[in-house]
Each structure stands twice: as structure tokens, then as C-alpha cells.
Scaffold this motif. Structure first.
Motif, PDB file in Angstrom:
ATOM      1  N   ASN A 187       1.232  -7.409   7.196  1.00  0.00           N
ATOM      2  CA  ASN A 187       1.774  -8.804   7.282  1.00  0.00           C
ATOM      3  C   ASN A 187       3.033  -9.242   8.064  1.00  0.00           C
ATOM      4  OD1 ASN A 187      -0.883  -9.888   6.526  1.00  0.00           O
ATOM      5  ND2 ASN A 187      -0.195  -9.630   4.265  1.00  0.00           N
ATOM      6  N   ALA A 188       3.505 -10.386   8.190  1.00  0.00           N
ATOM      7  CA  ALA A 188       4.661 -10.573   8.765  1.00  0.00           C
ATOM      8  C   ALA A 188       6.011 -10.326   8.001  1.00  0.00           C
ATOM      9  CB  ALA A 188       4.805 -12.379   9.069  1.00  0.00           C
ATOM     10  N   ASP A 189       5.724 -10.427   6.471  1.00  0.00           N
ATOM     11  CA  ASP A 189       6.637  -9.958   5.638  1.00  0.00           C
ATOM     12  C   ASP A 189       7.082  -8.432   5.494  1.00  0.00           C
ATOM     13  OD1 ASP A 189       4.566  -8.916   4.275  1.00  0.00           O
ATOM     14  OD2 ASP A 189       4.608 -10.205   2.530  1.00  0.00           O
ATOM     15  N   GLN A 190       6.357  -7.779   6.379  1.00  0.00           N
ATOM     16  CA  GLN A 190       6.268  -6.229   6.560  1.00  0.00           C
ATOM     17  C   GLN A 190       6.392  -5.469   5.275  1.00  0.00           C
ATOM     18  OE1 GLN A 190       6.919  -4.870   9.761  1.00  0.00           O
ATOM     19  NE2 GLN A 190       6.455  -7.051  10.376  1.00  0.00           N
ATOM     20  N   LYS A 191       5.602  -6.092   4.112  1.00  0.00           N
ATOM     21  CA  LYS A 191       5.510  -5.411   2.927  1.00  0.00           C
ATOM     22  C   LYS A 191       3.920  -5.454   2.415  1.00  0.00           C
ATOM     23  CE  LYS A 191      10.168  -5.987   1.403  1.00  0.00           C
ATOM     24  NZ  LYS A 191      10.366  -4.230   1.357  1.00  0.00           N
ATOM     25  N   THR A 192       3.438  -6.730   2.306  1.00  0.00           N
ATOM     26  CA  THR A 192       1.766  -6.867   2.090  1.00  0.00           C
ATOM     27  C   THR A 192       0.874  -6.437   3.240  1.00  0.00           C
ATOM     28  OG1 THR A 192       2.014  -9.275   2.688  1.00  0.00           O
ATOM     29  CG2 THR A 192       2.642  -8.710   0.378  1.00  0.00           C
ATOM     30  N   CYS A 193      -0.237  -6.379   3.050  1.00  0.00           N
ATOM     31  CA  CYS A 193      -1.185  -6.047   3.770  1.00  0.00           C
ATOM     32  C   CYS A 193      -2.523  -6.921   3.769  1.00  0.00           C
ATOM     33  CB  CYS A 193      -1.848  -4.653   3.471  1.00  0.00           C
ATOM     34  SG  CYS A 193      -0.524  -3.176   3.598  1.00  0.00           S
ATOM     35  N   SER A 194      -3.241  -7.336   4.854  1.00  0.00           N
ATOM     36  CA  SER A 194      -4.399  -7.950   4.975  1.00  0.00           C
ATOM     37  C   SER A 194      -5.521  -7.227   5.593  1.00  0.00           C
ATOM     38  CB  SER A 194      -4.113  -9.275   5.725  1.00  0.00           C
ATOM     39  OG  SER A 194      -3.188 -10.102   5.249  1.00  0.00           O
ATOM     40  N   THR A 195      -6.691  -7.662   5.443  1.00  0.00           N
ATOM     41  CA  THR A 195      -7.851  -7.050   6.060  1.00  0.00           C
ATOM     42  C   THR A 195      -7.653  -7.168   7.536  1.00  0.00           C
ATOM     43  OG1 THR A 195      -9.241  -7.370   4.131  1.00  0.00           O
ATOM     44  CG2 THR A 195     -10.260  -6.671   6.219  1.00  0.00           C
ATOM     45  N   GLN A 196      -8.001  -6.300   8.347  1.00  0.00           N
ATOM     46  CA  GLN A 196      -7.795  -6.037   9.551  1.00  0.00           C
ATOM     47  C   GLN A 196      -9.104  -6.499  10.149  1.00  0.00           C
ATOM     48  OE1 GLN A 196      -7.005  -2.465  11.584  1.00  0.00           O
ATOM     49  NE2 GLN A 196      -6.246  -3.358  13.651  1.00  0.00           N
ATOM     50  N   HIS A 245       0.836  -1.253  -0.096  1.00  0.00           N
ATOM     51  CA  HIS A 245       0.065   0.122   0.117  1.00  0.00           C
ATOM     52  C   HIS A 245       0.926   1.347  -0.003  1.00  0.00           C
ATOM     53  CE1 HIS A 245      -3.885  -2.009   1.677  1.00  0.00           C
ATOM     54  NE2 HIS A 245      -3.385  -2.380   0.543  1.00  0.00           N
ATOM     55  N   PHE A 246       1.584   1.514   1.098  1.00  0.00           N
ATOM     56  CA  PHE A 246       2.299   2.928   1.169  1.00  0.00           C
ATOM     57  C   PHE A 246       3.671   2.412   1.704  1.00  0.00           C
ATOM     58  CE2 PHE A 246      -2.269   3.898   2.428  1.00  0.00           C
ATOM     59  CZ  PHE A 246      -2.436   4.622   1.110  1.00  0.00           C
ATOM     60  N   CYS A 247       4.657   3.364   0.990  1.00  0.00           N
ATOM     61  CA  CYS A 247       6.050   3.398   1.658  1.00  0.00           C
ATOM     62  C   CYS A 247       6.293   4.635   2.431  1.00  0.00           C
ATOM     63  CB  CYS A 247       7.100   3.194   0.341  1.00  0.00           C
ATOM     64  SG  CYS A 247       8.558   3.457   0.744  1.00  0.00           S
ATOM     65  N   ILE A 248       7.003   4.504   3.527  1.00  0.00           N
ATOM     66  CA  ILE A 248       7.035   5.442   4.381  1.00  0.00           C
ATOM     67  C   ILE A 248       8.477   5.767   4.688  1.00  0.00           C
ATOM     68  CG2 ILE A 248       6.585   6.528   6.595  1.00  0.00           C
ATOM     69  CD1 ILE A 248       4.023   5.790   4.877  1.00  0.00           C
ATOM     70  N   ASN A 249       9.191   7.051   4.407  1.00  0.00           N
ATOM     71  CA  ASN A 249      10.451   7.239   4.712  1.00  0.00           C
ATOM     72  C   ASN A 249      10.751   7.375   5.895  1.00  0.00           C
ATOM     73  OD1 ASN A 249      11.570   7.658   1.813  1.00  0.00           O
ATOM     74  ND2 ASN A 249       9.898   9.268   1.569  1.00  0.00           N
ATOM     75  N   THR A 250      12.173   6.942   6.165  1.00  0.00           N
ATOM     76  CA  THR A 250      12.601   7.055   7.656  1.00  0.00           C
ATOM     77  C   THR A 250      13.998   7.539   7.305  1.00  0.00           C
ATOM     78  OG1 THR A 250      13.249   4.786   7.823  1.00  0.00           O
ATOM     79  CG2 THR A 250      11.026   5.408   8.814  1.00  0.00           C
ATOM     80  N   PRO A 251      14.601   8.002   8.416  1.00  0.00           N
ATOM     81  CA  PRO A 251      15.963   8.443   8.051  1.00  0.00           C
ATOM     82  C   PRO A 251      17.005   7.356   7.493  1.00  0.00           C
ATOM     83  CG  PRO A 251      15.102   9.261  10.245  1.00  0.00           C
ATOM     84  CD  PRO A 251      14.164   8.347   9.765  1.00  0.00           C
ATOM     85  N   GLY A 252      17.319   7.508   6.154  1.00  0.00           N
ATOM     86  CA  GLY A 252      18.277   6.579   5.634  1.00  0.00           C
ATOM     87  C   GLY A 252      17.674   5.294   5.163  1.00  0.00           C
ATOM     88  N   SER A 253      16.356   5.296   5.472  1.00  0.00           N
ATOM     89  CA  SER A 253      15.555   3.833   5.093  1.00  0.00           C
ATOM     90  C   SER A 253      14.028   4.140   4.670  1.00  0.00           C
ATOM     91  CB  SER A 253      15.870   2.661   6.146  1.00  0.00           C
ATOM     92  OG  SER A 253      15.260   1.296   5.782  1.00  0.00           O
ATOM     93  N   TYR A 254      13.326   3.023   5.141  1.00  0.00           N
ATOM     94  CA  TYR A 254      11.912   3.257   4.852  1.00  0.00           C
ATOM     95  C   TYR A 254      11.060   2.023   5.437  1.00  0.00           C
ATOM     96  CZ  TYR A 254      12.185  -0.665   1.519  1.00  0.00           C
ATOM     97  OH  TYR A 254      12.419  -1.847   0.982  1.00  0.00           O
ATOM     98  N   ILE A 255       9.612   2.207   5.701  1.00  0.00           N
ATOM     99  CA  ILE A 255       8.772   1.187   6.219  1.00  0.00           C
ATOM    100  C   ILE A 255       7.829   1.174   5.334  1.00  0.00           C
ATOM    101  CG2 ILE A 255       9.865   1.100   8.606  1.00  0.00           C
ATOM    102  CD1 ILE A 255       7.471   2.920   9.342  1.00  0.00           C
ATOM    103  N   CYS A 256       6.914   0.036   5.391  1.00  0.00           N
ATOM    104  CA  CYS A 256       5.691  -0.058   4.616  1.00  0.00           C
ATOM    105  C   CYS A 256       4.304   0.095   5.706  1.00  0.00           C
ATOM    106  CB  CYS A 256       5.568  -1.494   4.129  1.00  0.00           C
ATOM    107  SG  CYS A 256       6.991  -1.960   2.814  1.00  0.00           S
ATOM    108  N   ARG A 257       3.398   0.669   5.191  1.00  0.00           N
ATOM    109  CA  ARG A 257       2.301   1.064   5.900  1.00  0.00           C
ATOM    110  C   ARG A 257       1.018   0.421   5.189  1.00  0.00           C
ATOM    111  NH1 ARG A 257       3.210   5.063   9.804  1.00  0.00           N
ATOM    112  NH2 ARG A 257       5.037   4.492  11.256  1.00  0.00           N
ATOM    113  N   CYS A 258      -0.038   0.204   5.932  1.00  0.00           N
ATOM    114  CA  CYS A 258      -1.128  -0.097   5.123  1.00  0.00           C
ATOM    115  C   CYS A 258      -2.300   1.060   5.243  1.00  0.00           C
ATOM    116  CB  CYS A 258      -1.806  -1.378   5.705  1.00  0.00           C
ATOM    117  SG  CYS A 258      -0.469  -2.806   5.641  1.00  0.00           S
ATOM    118  N   LYS A 259      -3.384   0.667   4.324  1.00  0.00           N
ATOM    119  CA  LYS A 259      -4.670   1.766   4.391  1.00  0.00           C
ATOM    120  C   LYS A 259      -5.164   1.373   5.483  1.00  0.00           C
ATOM    121  CE  LYS A 259      -5.092   1.257  -0.743  1.00  0.00           C
ATOM    122  NZ  LYS A 259      -5.751   0.916  -1.668  1.00  0.00           N
ATOM    123  N   GLN A 260      -6.065   2.359   5.689  1.00  0.00           N
ATOM    124  CA  GLN A 260      -7.199   2.185   7.125  1.00  0.00           C
ATOM    125  C   GLN A 260      -7.843   0.814   6.775  1.00  0.00           C
ATOM    126  OE1 GLN A 260      -7.789   3.923  10.248  1.00  0.00           O
ATOM    127  NE2 GLN A 260      -5.804   4.856   9.471  1.00  0.00           N
TER     128      GLN A 260
END
Length: 342
Positions: free
Chosen positions: A238-247, A218-233
Motif C-alpha cells: 500500500n501507499a504507506d509502504q508497510k501494509t499489504c492488500s490483495t492484488q 508481511h516481510f521486512c527486507i534488509n537493505t544497506p543501512g536500512s530496510y523496505i517492506c515486501r508483501c506475500k505472493q
């Protein structure tokens, strides 16, 4: 006003060096006029919640305020009200539709004069913290907007105008900065607004997410020198820290639904079993009024149960064997006395 002529206006005040250390003062301005349908109002709230996902919200980084307007301006919360993202998200979800007029110019003026004042939490201009206004409106204001928009641009505010559906392009252009081909955009419907979030993020935070293959679902979030993935509302990472599942919010939150909890994107609703109606509190269920639905035949009082009804008598009376009619206690007493004699 046209129901399908919303516009979303982004107004950014950038210094020469944009978005250093993610320090931003951001104020959302939401059109809450009567022409806005409840469903569309909820979609705008969802869009705000999505934008919040990739902002670093702390007193030292990004501060967020929110205004909604109709015939008047209502300041929901200022730049100094909340220090944590989750508090802002709760306030956005609680925001109620005003359903009045469309004084867009008044709202812009309020933001420039009050919402971005130091007394309301804006940082001093000498600190070079970008000031951002995001306005959602139907593009057909009931008051002048060109003059206040010009004043905003002349003060260093860069305005991006994004239309949704059938919009008044002249109004958009009177607000958006030039060249218009770079600052005025159009999407067909609210479902396409999310396609703009990546571009918005890139303008604010042009770092790792725009230079590497991040594979975020869904979304890529910049962090100092790197990034993290985030999901829509309404989704979880998921455990792979990249894909998203319905909550499953019904499973993880205390929903208090009496009978059925149903997940919706980013939230949940309570429902009832067949034959029951949802109470006004949105949580409890009210069974059918069997006494009102049929000719119960009760002489005095009818009492509902979960799946039927029964008759009862008022004080001083007893129910006859037919379970419907009543006799006074005095009549029963006389009968008992006669039987005792024999």
C-alpha cells in the motif's frame, strides 16, 4: 509414502563470516514424487516464491538454481540461467509435477557434484560465497541419504531439517546437523511454513529488520543501512509502504479469459458462466451441446447456437417449413415448374 509427511530441509554452507553483502549461491531441490498431491506441490512453489521475495538476486549477489526429483533428477535451471528475480519466479510457476519415485539421496548427490560446480554457475570456493541448498521432501526416501548427508556436513554444509505433518524423525536427524534441537524443526501443516520465513531471513540477513520496529505487514527486507517492506505472493504494498492488500491480477494482467477471471493468491484462474464448460486451454469457454442434450428432431443436421439450436440441410436439400425436415432441390424445382405452368 505418507501424503502428510513432507519435510523441508535447509542446507546452508556458511564461511566464518556469514552472508557478507548478501552474496549467496542458492539451489532449491523439490521432491516431485507421486505421493505429493497437486495442491501440496503448489504450496511448495508458493513457499519458494515467498523466499525469493527477500533475496537480492543479481549475478553479483544471490544466484538461484532449481532441481526437482522423483525417480530421477531434473535440473530445471542452474545458478547461471537467470539474472533477474522475475525470470526465476516465472520458471518456478511453470514447473510441472513429475509424479514418480523419491530418490532424495540421488538429488543431494547431484546438487553437491553438479549444481554447485563452477560450470553450472557456482562461484569458486576461494571467494567464500555461502552455498545454500533447500530441499523439500516427504522424509521417506527410496535410497540412502545418511551417507551423502554426512559427506555434505563434513564438507562444511550446515543442514537444517524442517518437518511438516507426520514425518520420519530418524530420517530428519540423519540429515540435519547437530545439535538437533537447533537444526531439526517441525510444523503441523503447509500453512505454517510461512512462519519459518522470518527465521530464515534472519539467518541470512541479520541486520535492520531484526533490530528495529519495522511494522511491515508481511516481510521486512534488509537493505544497506536500512530496510523496505515486501508483501506475500498475490498482495501489493500500500501507499504507506508497510501494509499489504490483495492484488487484483485480473485487472493488471492480460489474462485472456473469455468470460470470467477470478483472482487466486499470487495468480488467477478463468471460469465460465453457468451452462458453459472451460476449454482444455484454461481460457476459452465451450457452450452446452444443445443438439446432444435433447431430441432435436432435425432430419439431417443440427447446429448449436449460444442458447439453442437450429436444423439445416445438406447440400442439394432445402429446409421444409417445419424447420426440421428436408427436401431435395429437385423436388422444389418440380413444384416451382408446376406453379409456373398455371
Amino acid at each position: 509414502m505418507c501424503l502428510n509427511s513432507w519435510v523441508l530441509l535447509f542446507a546452508f554452507c556458511f564461511p566464518e563470516n556469514t552472508c557478507n553483502n548478501k552474496r549467496l549461491d542458492l539451489v532449491f531441490i523439490i521432491d516431485s514424487s507421486r505421493s505429493v498431491r497437486p495442491y501440496d506441490f503448489e504450496k511448495v512453489k508458493e513457499f519458494i516464491l515467498t523466499i525469493l521475495q527477500f533475496l537480492d538476486i543479481t549475478p553479483d549477489a544471490t544466484r538461484v538454481g532449481l532441481i526437482q526429483y522423483g525417480s530421477t533428477v531434473k535440473h530445471e535451471f542452474s545458478l547461471k540461467t537467470f539474472r533477474r528475480k522475475q525470470d526465476i519466479e516465472r520458471a518456478v510457476k511453470r514447473m510441472m509435477h513429475l509424479a514418480t519415485g523419491t530418490m532424495t539421496g540421488l538429488a543431494i548427490q547431484y546438487a553437491v557434484n553438479i549444481a554447485f560446480s563452477e560450470s553450472e554457475g557456482a562461484r569458486p570456493l576461494k571467494q567464500n560465497v555461502p552455498r545454500i541448498i533447500m530441499i523439500v521432501t516427504d522424509g521417506r526416501p527410496q535410497d540412502p541419504v545418511a551417507e551423502i548427508a554426512t559427506k555434505a556436513r563434513n564438507s562444511g554444509i550446515l543442514i537444517f531439517a524442517i518437518g511438516v505433518g507426520r514425518v520420519d524423525m530418524n530420517t530428519l536427524k540423519s540429515i540435519g546437523s547437530e545439535p538437533h534441537e537447533e537444526h531439526v524443526f517441525l510444523v503441523a501443516n503447509f500453512s505454517q511454513i510461512e512462519t519459518l520465513t522470518s527465521a530464515f531471513q534472519t539467518k541470512l540477513l541479520p541486520h535492520m529488520c531484526s533490530t528495529v520496529e519495522h511494522h511491515c505487514d508481511h516481510f521486512c527486507i534488509n537493505t544497506p543501512g536500512s530496510y523496505i517492506c515486501r508483501c506475500k505472493q498475490g498482495y501489493i504494498l500500500n501507499a504507506d509502504q508497510k501494509t499489504c492488500s490483495t492484488q487484483d491480477l485480473c485487472a493488471v494482467e492480460k489474462h485472456d479469459c473469455e468470460q470470467i477471471c477470478v483472482n487466486t493468491p499470487g495468480s488467477y484462474v478463468c471460469q465460465c458462466y453457468e451452462g458453459y464448460d472451460l476449454d482444455a486451454n484454461g481460457k476459452n469457454c465451450v457452450g452446452p451441446d444443445y443438439c446432444a442434450l435433447q431430441d432435436h428432431g432435425c432430419e439431417q443436421e443440427c447446429v448449436n447456437t449460444d442458447d439453442s439450436y437450429f436444423c439445416q440441410c445438406q447440400e442439394g436439400f432445402r429446409l421444409n417449413p417445419d424447420k426440421k425436415t428436408c427436401k431435395s432441390d429437385l423436388q422444389f424445382c418440380r413444384l416451382d415448374c408446376i406453379l409456373d405452368v398455371f
